[in-house]
Design a protein around this motif. Structure first.
Motif, PDB file in Angstrom:
ATOM      1  N   LEU A   1       0.823  -1.210   0.000  1.00 24.91           N
ATOM      2  CA  LEU A   1       0.000   0.000   0.000  1.00 24.91           C
ATOM      3  C   LEU A   1       0.854   1.256   0.000  1.00 24.91           C
ATOM      4  CD1 LEU A   1      -2.826  -1.093   2.472  1.00 24.91           C
ATOM      5  CD2 LEU A   1      -3.011  -0.795  -0.001  1.00 24.91           C
ATOM      6  N   ARG A   2       1.935   1.231   0.756  1.00 27.89           N
ATOM      7  CA  ARG A   2       2.809   2.405   0.776  1.00 27.89           C
ATOM      8  C   ARG A   2       3.531   2.557  -0.566  1.00 27.89           C
ATOM      9  NH1 ARG A   2       5.511   4.453   6.179  1.00 27.89           N
ATOM     10  NH2 ARG A   2       5.497   6.230   4.740  1.00 27.89           N
ATOM     11  N   GLY A   3       3.804   1.437  -1.227  1.00 26.16           N
ATOM     12  CA  GLY A   3       4.398   1.526  -2.558  1.00 26.16           C
ATOM     13  C   GLY A   3       3.435   2.160  -3.549  1.00 26.16           C
ATOM     14  N   ILE A   4       2.145   1.820  -3.450  1.00 28.88           N
ATOM     15  CA  ILE A   4       1.130   2.431  -4.312  1.00 28.88           C
ATOM     16  C   ILE A   4       1.049   3.931  -4.037  1.00 28.88           C
ATOM     17  CG2 ILE A   4      -1.339   2.526  -4.817  1.00 28.88           C
ATOM     18  CD1 ILE A   4      -1.417  -0.496  -4.181  1.00 28.88           C
ATOM     19  N   LEU A   5       1.024   4.300  -2.766  1.00 29.83           N
ATOM     20  CA  LEU A   5       0.969   5.718  -2.403  1.00 29.83           C
ATOM     21  C   LEU A   5       2.204   6.463  -2.898  1.00 29.83           C
ATOM     22  CD1 LEU A   5      -0.419   5.402   1.234  1.00 29.83           C
ATOM     23  CD2 LEU A   5      -1.659   6.248  -0.774  1.00 29.83           C
ATOM     24  N   ALA A   6       3.365   5.823  -2.801  1.00 25.77           N
ATOM     25  CA  ALA A   6       4.602   6.457  -3.261  1.00 25.77           C
ATOM     26  C   ALA A   6       4.559   6.687  -4.769  1.00 25.77           C
ATOM     27  CB  ALA A   6       5.802   5.588  -2.888  1.00 25.77           C
ATOM     28  N   ARG A   7       3.995   5.746  -5.509  1.00 17.40           N
ATOM     29  CA  ARG A   7       3.874   5.919  -6.951  1.00 17.40           C
ATOM     30  C   ARG A   7       2.925   7.068  -7.278  1.00 17.40           C
ATOM     31  NH1 ARG A   7       6.026   6.582 -11.586  1.00 17.40           N
ATOM     32  NH2 ARG A   7       4.848   5.772 -13.374  1.00 17.40           N
ATOM     33  N   ILE A   8       1.834   7.177  -6.529  1.00 16.34           N
ATOM     34  CA  ILE A   8       0.916   8.310  -6.716  1.00 16.34           C
ATOM     35  C   ILE A   8       1.638   9.617  -6.419  1.00 16.34           C
ATOM     36  CG2 ILE A   8      -1.183   9.411  -5.845  1.00 16.34           C
ATOM     37  CD1 ILE A   8      -2.279   6.593  -5.315  1.00 16.34           C
ATOM     38  N   ASP A   9       2.446   9.616  -5.346  1.00 16.28           N
ATOM     39  CA  ASP A   9       3.226  10.818  -5.012  1.00 16.28           C
ATOM     40  C   ASP A   9       4.137  11.215  -6.171  1.00 16.28           C
ATOM     41  OD1 ASP A   9       2.052  10.787  -2.517  1.00 16.28           O
ATOM     42  OD2 ASP A   9       3.752   9.777  -1.544  1.00 16.28           O
ATOM     43  N   ASP A  10       4.788  10.205  -6.795  1.00 15.80           N
ATOM     44  CA  ASP A  10       5.684  10.486  -7.917  1.00 15.80           C
ATOM     45  C   ASP A  10       4.922  11.096  -9.087  1.00 15.80           C
ATOM     46  OD1 ASP A  10       7.764   9.458  -6.452  1.00 15.80           O
ATOM     47  OD2 ASP A  10       7.713   7.474  -7.421  1.00 15.80           O
ATOM     48  N   LEU A  11       3.757  10.537  -9.393  1.00 15.95           N
ATOM     49  CA  LEU A  11       2.968  11.044 -10.510  1.00 15.95           C
ATOM     50  C   LEU A  11       2.464  12.456 -10.245  1.00 15.95           C
ATOM     51  CD1 LEU A  11       0.920   7.830 -11.387  1.00 15.95           C
ATOM     52  CD2 LEU A  11       2.847   8.800 -12.662  1.00 15.95           C
ATOM     53  N   LEU A  12       2.045  12.711  -8.999  1.00 20.84           N
ATOM     54  CA  LEU A  12       1.596  14.050  -8.643  1.00 20.84           C
ATOM     55  C   LEU A  12       2.739  15.053  -8.743  1.00 20.84           C
ATOM     56  CD1 LEU A  12      -0.662  13.287  -5.546  1.00 20.84           C
ATOM     57  CD2 LEU A  12      -1.428  14.012  -7.806  1.00 20.84           C
ATOM     58  N   GLY A  13       3.947  14.622  -8.314  1.00 18.08           N
ATOM     59  CA  GLY A  13       5.107  15.502  -8.402  1.00 18.08           C
ATOM     60  C   GLY A  13       5.481  15.801  -9.829  1.00 18.08           C
ATOM     61  N   ALA A  14       5.407  14.755 -10.702  1.00 22.53           N
ATOM     62  CA  ALA A  14       5.737  14.955 -12.115  1.00 22.53           C
ATOM     63  C   ALA A  14       4.727  15.865 -12.777  1.00 22.53           C
ATOM     64  CB  ALA A  14       5.782  13.604 -12.828  1.00 22.53           C
ATOM     65  N   ARG A  15       3.453  15.719 -12.424  1.00 27.98           N
ATOM     66  CA  ARG A  15       2.423  16.586 -13.014  1.00 27.98           C
ATOM     67  C   ARG A  15       2.619  18.016 -12.566  1.00 27.98           C
ATOM     68  NH1 ARG A  15      -3.879  15.692 -11.741  1.00 27.98           N
ATOM     69  NH2 ARG A  15      -3.199  16.603  -9.765  1.00 27.98           N
ATOM     70  N   GLY A  16       2.977  18.202 -11.309  1.00 25.11           N
ATOM     71  CA  GLY A  16       3.216  19.556 -10.809  1.00 25.11           C
ATOM     72  C   GLY A  16       4.388  20.209 -11.499  1.00 25.11           C
ATOM     73  N   THR A  17       5.433  19.420 -11.800  1.00 26.56           N
ATOM     74  CA  THR A  17       6.583  19.963 -12.482  1.00 26.56           C
ATOM     75  C   THR A  17       6.215  20.427 -13.882  1.00 26.56           C
ATOM     76  OG1 THR A  17       8.053  18.511 -11.225  1.00 26.56           O
ATOM     77  CG2 THR A  17       8.919  19.429 -13.272  1.00 26.56           C
ATOM     78  N   ARG A  18       5.425  19.604 -14.587  1.00 19.37           N
ATOM     79  CA  ARG A  18       5.003  19.979 -15.938  1.00 19.37           C
ATOM     80  C   ARG A  18       4.143  21.229 -15.932  1.00 19.37           C
ATOM     81  NH1 ARG A  18       4.153  14.337 -16.399  1.00 19.37           N
ATOM     82  NH2 ARG A  18       1.900  14.657 -16.095  1.00 19.37           N
ATOM     83  N   GLN A  19       3.278  21.331 -14.934  1.00 16.15           N
ATOM     84  CA  GLN A  19       2.393  22.504 -14.866  1.00 16.15           C
ATOM     85  C   GLN A  19       3.189  23.786 -14.596  1.00 16.15           C
ATOM     86  OE1 GLN A  19      -0.423  21.387 -11.868  1.00 16.15           O
ATOM     87  NE2 GLN A  19      -1.777  20.313 -13.313  1.00 16.15           N
ATOM     88  N   ARG A  20       4.284  23.686 -13.821  1.00 14.95           N
ATOM     89  CA  ARG A  20       5.085  24.885 -13.533  1.00 14.95           C
ATOM     90  C   ARG A  20       5.877  25.325 -14.751  1.00 14.95           C
ATOM     91  NH1 ARG A  20       5.642  22.166  -8.569  1.00 14.95           N
ATOM     92  NH2 ARG A  20       7.627  21.229  -9.207  1.00 14.95           N
ATOM     93  N   ARG A  21       6.123  24.393 -15.645  1.00 17.55           N
ATOM     94  CA  ARG A  21       6.835  24.774 -16.872  1.00 17.55           C
ATOM     95  C   ARG A  21       5.920  25.596 -17.759  1.00 17.55           C
ATOM     96  NH1 ARG A  21       9.583  18.931 -18.383  1.00 17.55           N
ATOM     97  NH2 ARG A  21      11.051  18.844 -16.651  1.00 17.55           N
TER      98      ARG A  21
END
Length: 287
Positions: free
Chosen positions: A267-287
């Motif tokens: 479950l924590r691995g799933i949450l960590a993957r969601i965290d990664d995707l959210l971080g990547a989306r945030g990076t793209r949006q700031r660009r």
């Protein structure tokens, strides 16, 4: 296999050696789990299944399979119509050795010789039947009786079951509770029900052991809870200012699930993957 069956002679007095399982496709059997049998299970060696004038050889084979799955070994056949037969061998599957050791006799008296308790199965009410019990009670009595003597369970023909005279020779009449509108079971199916009840009476409700996996620790559950709270907030699924009942329900869910250590990691691995995707989306949006 057909050639072997044709070469064997028919001996109506003794079936031993007539049935072999050579070349018969075998299915997955139920002996893969290391379950030990209690001492009372040995009493099933004193229980014989008696089939009277069986017309279809497939029912004899299916009976052998039903017996083998429940640990019964003694089969007696009273004047079967066809013997031997490849259908019997095929339907016996891993119970072919029971066919091989089966005893054939010409009369019910011969089949019951030496038995101190005889139980006849019948779906139909009989006017002059003596004591009548359901098959579960009959099995329990049979296992108790088998501590000191032989027991016979007798099944009649496929079309009409035991005759009144045959049932009268039995100490007890047993019946399988079924749909009153249609209570007729296939012969082998009836044997399977009786064999199951005999096994339960002798061995109890034995199930295979489930491997024990380490339970999650308190701090492991708390770490999962905190991680879920952070991720749900980042997803805008949880509003920390107005959490309502989400967090208490989430905590109760984790507690009720009795999570294992590896499950928490998943479950924590799933949450960590969601965290990664959210971080990547945030990076793209700031660009």
């Amino acid at each position: 296999m057909d050639g072997v069956a044709k070469e064997r002679s028919i001996d109506i007095l003794l079936c031993s050696g007539l049935f072999r399982g050579d070349g018969v496709p075998l299915d997955v059997h139920m002996g893969e789990f290391p379950i030990s049998n209690p001492p009372a299970f040995d009493r099933l060696t004193r229980v014989r299944i008696v089939l009277v004038r069986t017309s279809h050889p497939g029912n004899i084979g299916a009976t052998a399979r039903a017996m083998h799955t429940m640990g019964l070994t003694r089969l007696t056949l009273v004047a079967p119509k066809h013997l031997p037969d490849r259908d019997a061998v095929a339907l016996a599957s891993r119970g072919a050795h029971i066919l091989d050791a089966a005893r054939c006799v010409t009369s019910l008296d011969d089949a019951l010789a030496g038995a101190t308790l005889t139980i006849g199965l019948s779906a139909r009410p009989r006017q002059f039947a003596g004591r009548v019990v359901n098959v579960r009670e009959a099995a329990q009595e049979a296992v108790g009786h088998a501590e000191h003597g032989d027991v016979a369970f007798i099944f009649g023909t496929e079309m009409s079951g035991l005759t009144n005279d045959e049932l009268a020779r039995c100490s007890i009449a047993a019946t399988i509770p079924a749909n009153p509108a249609y209570s007729s079971l296939n012969l082998a199916a009836a044997v399977q029900v009786a064999a199951y009840e005999l096994r339960i009476a002798a061995a109890g409700d034995v199930v295979w052991p489930v491997p024990a996996h380490p339970r999650a620790t308190y701090d492991g559950i708390e770490g999962l809870y905190a991680h879920a709270q952070r991720t749900l907030t980042a997803m805008a699924f949880l509003n920390p200012a107005m959490p309502k009942r989400l967090l208490p329900r989430l905590r109760r869910l984790f507690g009720r699930a009795a999570l294992e250590h590896e499950e928490v990691n998943i479950l924590r691995g799933i949450l960590a993957r969601i965290d990664d995707l959210l971080g990547a989306r945030g990076t793209r949006q700031r660009r």
